[in-house]
Each structure stands twice: as C-alpha cells, then as structure tokens.
Design a protein around this motif. Structure first.
Motif, PDB file in Angstrom:
ATOM      1  N   VAL A 236       0.884  -1.115  -0.060  1.00  0.00           N
ATOM      2  CA  VAL A 236      -0.009   0.097  -0.107  1.00  0.00           C
ATOM      3  C   VAL A 236       0.881   1.350   0.095  1.00  0.00           C
ATOM      4  O   VAL A 236       1.704   1.539   1.022  1.00  0.00           O
ATOM      5  CB  VAL A 236      -1.012  -0.036   1.273  1.00  0.00           C
ATOM      6  CG1 VAL A 236      -1.750   1.477   1.222  1.00  0.00           C
ATOM      7  CG2 VAL A 236      -1.932  -1.317   1.396  1.00  0.00           C
ATOM      8  N   LEU A 237       0.652   2.178  -1.109  1.00  0.00           N
ATOM      9  CA  LEU A 237       1.568   3.148  -1.188  1.00  0.00           C
ATOM     10  C   LEU A 237       0.908   4.505  -0.841  1.00  0.00           C
ATOM     11  O   LEU A 237      -0.142   4.808  -1.415  1.00  0.00           O
ATOM     12  CB  LEU A 237       1.890   3.270  -2.846  1.00  0.00           C
ATOM     13  CG  LEU A 237       3.015   4.531  -3.148  1.00  0.00           C
ATOM     14  CD1 LEU A 237       4.299   4.362  -2.398  1.00  0.00           C
ATOM     15  CD2 LEU A 237       3.209   4.448  -4.553  1.00  0.00           C
ATOM     16  N   GLY A 238       1.468   5.010   0.186  1.00  0.00           N
ATOM     17  CA  GLY A 238       0.911   6.275   0.667  1.00  0.00           C
ATOM     18  C   GLY A 238       1.191   7.593  -0.138  1.00  0.00           C
ATOM     19  O   GLY A 238       2.442   7.681  -0.135  1.00  0.00           O
ATOM     20  N   LEU A 239       0.205   8.287  -0.662  1.00  0.00           N
ATOM     21  CA  LEU A 239       0.653   9.604  -1.305  1.00  0.00           C
ATOM     22  C   LEU A 239      -0.321  10.731  -0.791  1.00  0.00           C
ATOM     23  O   LEU A 239      -1.227  10.624  -0.352  1.00  0.00           O
ATOM     24  CB  LEU A 239      -0.125   9.269  -2.601  1.00  0.00           C
ATOM     25  CG  LEU A 239       0.352   8.212  -3.628  1.00  0.00           C
ATOM     26  CD1 LEU A 239      -0.124   7.880  -4.887  1.00  0.00           C
ATOM     27  CD2 LEU A 239       1.863   8.213  -3.607  1.00  0.00           C
ATOM     28  N   ILE A 240       0.774  11.724  -0.470  1.00  0.00           N
ATOM     29  CA  ILE A 240       0.488  12.959   0.063  1.00  0.00           C
ATOM     30  C   ILE A 240       0.268  14.209  -0.938  1.00  0.00           C
ATOM     31  O   ILE A 240      -0.504  14.807  -1.121  1.00  0.00           O
ATOM     32  CB  ILE A 240       1.350  13.531   1.246  1.00  0.00           C
ATOM     33  CG1 ILE A 240       1.234  12.525   2.559  1.00  0.00           C
ATOM     34  CG2 ILE A 240       0.897  14.725   1.586  1.00  0.00           C
ATOM     35  CD1 ILE A 240       2.092  12.726   3.493  1.00  0.00           C
ATOM     36  N   GLY A 241       1.402  13.854  -1.902  1.00  0.00           N
ATOM     37  CA  GLY A 241       1.372  14.956  -3.041  1.00  0.00           C
ATOM     38  C   GLY A 241       2.220  14.638  -4.057  1.00  0.00           C
ATOM     39  O   GLY A 241       2.384  13.668  -4.221  1.00  0.00           O
ATOM     40  N   GLY A 242       2.105  15.472  -5.172  1.00  0.00           N
ATOM     41  CA  GLY A 242       2.730  15.054  -6.447  1.00  0.00           C
ATOM     42  C   GLY A 242       1.835  14.586  -7.483  1.00  0.00           C
ATOM     43  O   GLY A 242       0.851  14.417  -7.425  1.00  0.00           O
ATOM     44  N   ASP A 243       2.647  14.593  -8.697  1.00  0.00           N
ATOM     45  CA  ASP A 243       1.983  13.778  -9.881  1.00  0.00           C
ATOM     46  C   ASP A 243       1.858  12.271  -9.877  1.00  0.00           C
ATOM     47  O   ASP A 243       2.810  11.709  -9.423  1.00  0.00           O
ATOM     48  CB  ASP A 243       2.673  14.327 -10.997  1.00  0.00           C
ATOM     49  CG  ASP A 243       1.824  14.195 -12.273  1.00  0.00           C
ATOM     50  OD1 ASP A 243       1.291  12.857 -12.594  1.00  0.00           O
ATOM     51  OD2 ASP A 243       1.640  15.144 -12.890  1.00  0.00           O
ATOM     52  N   LEU A 244       0.697  11.757  -9.834  1.00  0.00           N
ATOM     53  CA  LEU A 244       0.531  10.410  -9.975  1.00  0.00           C
ATOM     54  C   LEU A 244       1.506   9.648 -10.851  1.00  0.00           C
ATOM     55  O   LEU A 244       1.959   8.689 -10.728  1.00  0.00           O
ATOM     56  CB  LEU A 244      -0.862  10.145 -10.269  1.00  0.00           C
ATOM     57  CG  LEU A 244      -2.070  10.171  -9.166  1.00  0.00           C
ATOM     58  CD1 LEU A 244      -3.322   9.959  -9.989  1.00  0.00           C
ATOM     59  CD2 LEU A 244      -1.711   9.561  -7.985  1.00  0.00           C
TER      60      LEU A 244
ATOM     61  N   GLY B 237     -17.528  23.131  -4.911  1.00  0.00           N
ATOM     62  CA  GLY B 237     -17.801  23.132  -3.661  1.00  0.00           C
ATOM     63  C   GLY B 237     -17.036  22.152  -2.877  1.00  0.00           C
ATOM     64  O   GLY B 237     -16.908  22.493  -1.320  1.00  0.00           O
ATOM     65  N   ALA B 238     -16.697  21.122  -3.122  1.00  0.00           N
ATOM     66  CA  ALA B 238     -15.918  20.105  -2.352  1.00  0.00           C
ATOM     67  C   ALA B 238     -14.429  20.666  -2.139  1.00  0.00           C
ATOM     68  O   ALA B 238     -13.944  20.738  -0.979  1.00  0.00           O
ATOM     69  CB  ALA B 238     -15.705  18.812  -3.209  1.00  0.00           C
ATOM     70  N   ARG B 239     -13.794  21.502  -2.983  1.00  0.00           N
ATOM     71  CA  ARG B 239     -12.727  22.051  -2.790  1.00  0.00           C
ATOM     72  C   ARG B 239     -12.763  23.110  -1.995  1.00  0.00           C
ATOM     73  O   ARG B 239     -11.694  23.350  -0.939  1.00  0.00           O
ATOM     74  CB  ARG B 239     -11.884  22.424  -4.111  1.00  0.00           C
ATOM     75  CG  ARG B 239     -11.732  21.307  -4.890  1.00  0.00           C
ATOM     76  CD  ARG B 239     -10.906  21.750  -6.268  1.00  0.00           C
ATOM     77  NE  ARG B 239     -10.193  20.680  -7.056  1.00  0.00           N
ATOM     78  CZ  ARG B 239     -11.075  19.887  -7.803  1.00  0.00           C
ATOM     79  NH1 ARG B 239     -12.210  20.293  -8.164  1.00  0.00           N
ATOM     80  NH2 ARG B 239     -10.643  18.818  -8.570  1.00  0.00           N
ATOM     81  N   ASP B 240     -13.790  23.989  -2.029  1.00  0.00           N
ATOM     82  CA  ASP B 240     -13.799  25.056  -1.002  1.00  0.00           C
ATOM     83  C   ASP B 240     -13.974  24.520   0.355  1.00  0.00           C
ATOM     84  O   ASP B 240     -13.527  25.101   1.250  1.00  0.00           O
ATOM     85  CB  ASP B 240     -15.151  26.086  -1.330  1.00  0.00           C
ATOM     86  CG  ASP B 240     -15.025  26.998  -2.829  1.00  0.00           C
ATOM     87  OD1 ASP B 240     -13.807  27.102  -3.053  1.00  0.00           O
ATOM     88  OD2 ASP B 240     -15.876  27.191  -3.327  1.00  0.00           O
ATOM     89  N   ASP B 241     -14.868  23.767   0.327  1.00  0.00           N
ATOM     90  CA  ASP B 241     -15.378  23.186   1.997  1.00  0.00           C
ATOM     91  C   ASP B 241     -13.912  22.341   2.370  1.00  0.00           C
ATOM     92  O   ASP B 241     -13.589  22.559   3.682  1.00  0.00           O
ATOM     93  CB  ASP B 241     -16.207  22.001   1.856  1.00  0.00           C
ATOM     94  CG  ASP B 241     -17.757  22.578   1.536  1.00  0.00           C
ATOM     95  OD1 ASP B 241     -17.905  24.002   1.555  1.00  0.00           O
ATOM     96  OD2 ASP B 241     -18.563  22.080   1.244  1.00  0.00           O
TER      97      ASP B 241
ATOM     98  N   ASP C 259      -1.783  25.511  -5.185  1.00  0.00           N
ATOM     99  CA  ASP C 259      -1.010  24.198  -5.037  1.00  0.00           C
ATOM    100  C   ASP C 259      -1.988  23.230  -4.487  1.00  0.00           C
ATOM    101  O   ASP C 259      -2.088  21.989  -5.104  1.00  0.00           O
ATOM    102  CB  ASP C 259      -0.116  24.144  -4.112  1.00  0.00           C
ATOM    103  CG  ASP C 259       1.039  24.941  -4.606  1.00  0.00           C
ATOM    104  OD1 ASP C 259       1.410  25.012  -5.728  1.00  0.00           O
ATOM    105  OD2 ASP C 259       1.837  25.371  -3.753  1.00  0.00           O
ATOM    106  N   PHE C 260      -3.212  23.657  -3.609  1.00  0.00           N
ATOM    107  CA  PHE C 260      -4.253  22.616  -3.403  1.00  0.00           C
ATOM    108  C   PHE C 260      -5.124  22.044  -4.440  1.00  0.00           C
ATOM    109  O   PHE C 260      -5.372  21.111  -4.582  1.00  0.00           O
ATOM    110  CB  PHE C 260      -5.008  23.294  -2.302  1.00  0.00           C
ATOM    111  CG  PHE C 260      -6.340  22.611  -1.884  1.00  0.00           C
ATOM    112  CD1 PHE C 260      -6.309  21.241  -0.818  1.00  0.00           C
ATOM    113  CD2 PHE C 260      -7.261  22.900  -2.500  1.00  0.00           C
ATOM    114  CE1 PHE C 260      -7.454  20.916  -0.713  1.00  0.00           C
ATOM    115  CE2 PHE C 260      -8.543  22.302  -2.116  1.00  0.00           C
ATOM    116  CZ  PHE C 260      -8.676  21.418  -1.248  1.00  0.00           C
ATOM    117  N   ASP C 261      -5.353  23.348  -5.305  1.00  0.00           N
ATOM    118  CA  ASP C 261      -6.156  22.903  -6.222  1.00  0.00           C
ATOM    119  C   ASP C 261      -5.577  21.971  -7.451  1.00  0.00           C
ATOM    120  O   ASP C 261      -6.056  21.029  -8.009  1.00  0.00           O
ATOM    121  CB  ASP C 261      -6.683  24.218  -7.214  1.00  0.00           C
ATOM    122  CG  ASP C 261      -7.697  25.018  -6.382  1.00  0.00           C
ATOM    123  OD1 ASP C 261      -8.511  24.197  -5.373  1.00  0.00           O
ATOM    124  OD2 ASP C 261      -7.858  26.222  -6.659  1.00  0.00           O
TER     125      ASP C 261
END
Length: 220
Positions: free
Chosen positions: A67-75, A115-119, A144-146
C-alpha cells in the motif's frame, strides 16, 4: 525495529500455534500460541510504504501486497516506484498475482467539484501545516491545493464523477487492486465527514465496481 517486528508478524502468520522467537526489541517467545486465530486460513497482510526504495524493495522481496501512501505530487511520477516493486518481487520468485498494489490518500467527495474544494481547503491546510513540537508539515497555497486535486494530483477531492475518474485513472496507471481513502482529518465537522462517506457508498463505489466488473461485498 520495524523490520524485526515484521519478521515476527510473518512468523506468527505461518504458525500461530507454535511461535518461537528471539530478537533485539522484545522478550523471547518459546513455543507460544497467539490467539485468536484469523478467520482466514492465512492472515492477509499488506505492507504500507511511503515510497522510499528500501521500503518498496522490502515489500517486493517478501512478496507482500504493498500500500503506497501518497500525500502530494503527480501520480504519473509514481509509476517507476510501482514497476520497481513488481520487478523486485518477480526477481525474488513471487508470482505476479501476489504482488498486489494499494494506494492510500486523503479523500473527500462533495456534491460539486468547486464546492468540495472550497469546503475541504481550510481543513486540509490546517492538517498539513507545521505544528509543534516537531515542526513537521508544510504550508500549502490554494493554487497548490487545487493542482493537487487535479486529474493527476495525489489528493482525491472533488465531485462524485471526478472521484470516480481519478480512481479509475489510478487503476489504469498502476493496475490498482485496492484504494484506501483517509476521510477524516484537519478538524472536519462530523456532518461533512458523514456526507462524504455517504456519497462514496451510494455513488462512487457502485460506479467503480460496475466499470471494473467487481462484485459488491466485504473485502477478504
């Protein structure tokens, strides 16, 4: 210590009724049993990794699902890691069907993508920001979040259709066997968490199962 504990766990899995063990980090065990027995004939184990070469190679050498845990970056940058895991496992003599892959990431599904991103953004920003006493973490801008929520970003957040598309993209990129989403983080209010889980159960998961021909039911 992690490697030793893993070896002990694997020894228990092989014979939970007669475990003899001697290591550095715990008292010795002499012909002990470890109840209760698993429901399955053999306890299924998945090894969680963060992407370091040594962790990936350990999973491959042992022939354990990863199971590979991903936090950021390009898949797409993760693909060499997955290929290395499978290459090491194959070289160690493990059949390809044992080299299963799971991916874990932060997860939130809302009614609409915007709406999902704003919340989610204020809670995600709070979750990842550096905190005492270690100072570990990072500051993230809305841009960066978007970007991290985009089609090839590691963060799984958006509308039901966006989530469906992203998980199917992971499956196409990696031959994914399992996806795990962290649904509660950063002080998200309970109704927000519950609504996300409900959309996962009623819209996202059924669509993915239908697309992949996977029957509904509890995981083994």
């Amino acid at each position: 210590m992690f490697a030793e504990k893993l070896r002990l766990l694997l020894a228990i899995r092989e014979d939970p009724d007669h475990v003899t063990w001697n290591g550095r980090f715990r008292p010795a065990m002499e012909d002990l049993s470890v109840p209760p027995r698993p429901r399955q004939e053999k306890l299924p184990l998945w090894l969680g990794v963060g992407g370091t070469p040594s962790s990936v190679e350990r999973a491959g050498r042992l022939g354990l699902p990863m199971v590979l845990g991903l936090i950021g970056g390009d898949l797409r940058r993760v693909r060499p890691v997955v290929e290395h895991y499978r290459a090491v496992g194959t070289a160690a003599g493990h059949p390809s069907e044992r080299l299963e892959l799971g991916i874990s990431s932060h997860f939130y599904v809302g009614r609409t993508s915007q709406g999902a991103r704003d919340d989610l953004f204020p809670h995600y920003r709070e979750y990842v920001r550096p905190k005492p006493p270690t100072g570990r973490g990072f500051h993230i801008s809305r841009a960066d979040f978007d970007a991290n929520s985009g089609p090839f970003g590691a963060l799984v957040a958006g509308s039901p259709q966006e989530i469906i598309d992203k998980i199917l993209t992971k499956h196409a990129l990696f031959g994914l066997d399992r996806y795990l989403g962290q649904v509660d983080f950063g002080g998200m209010p309970a109704p927000m968490v519950h609504a996300s889980i409900e959309l996962l159960a009623t819209e996202v998961a059924p669509a993915i199962r239908k697309e992949l021909g996977v029957p509904a039911g509890p995981a083994a």
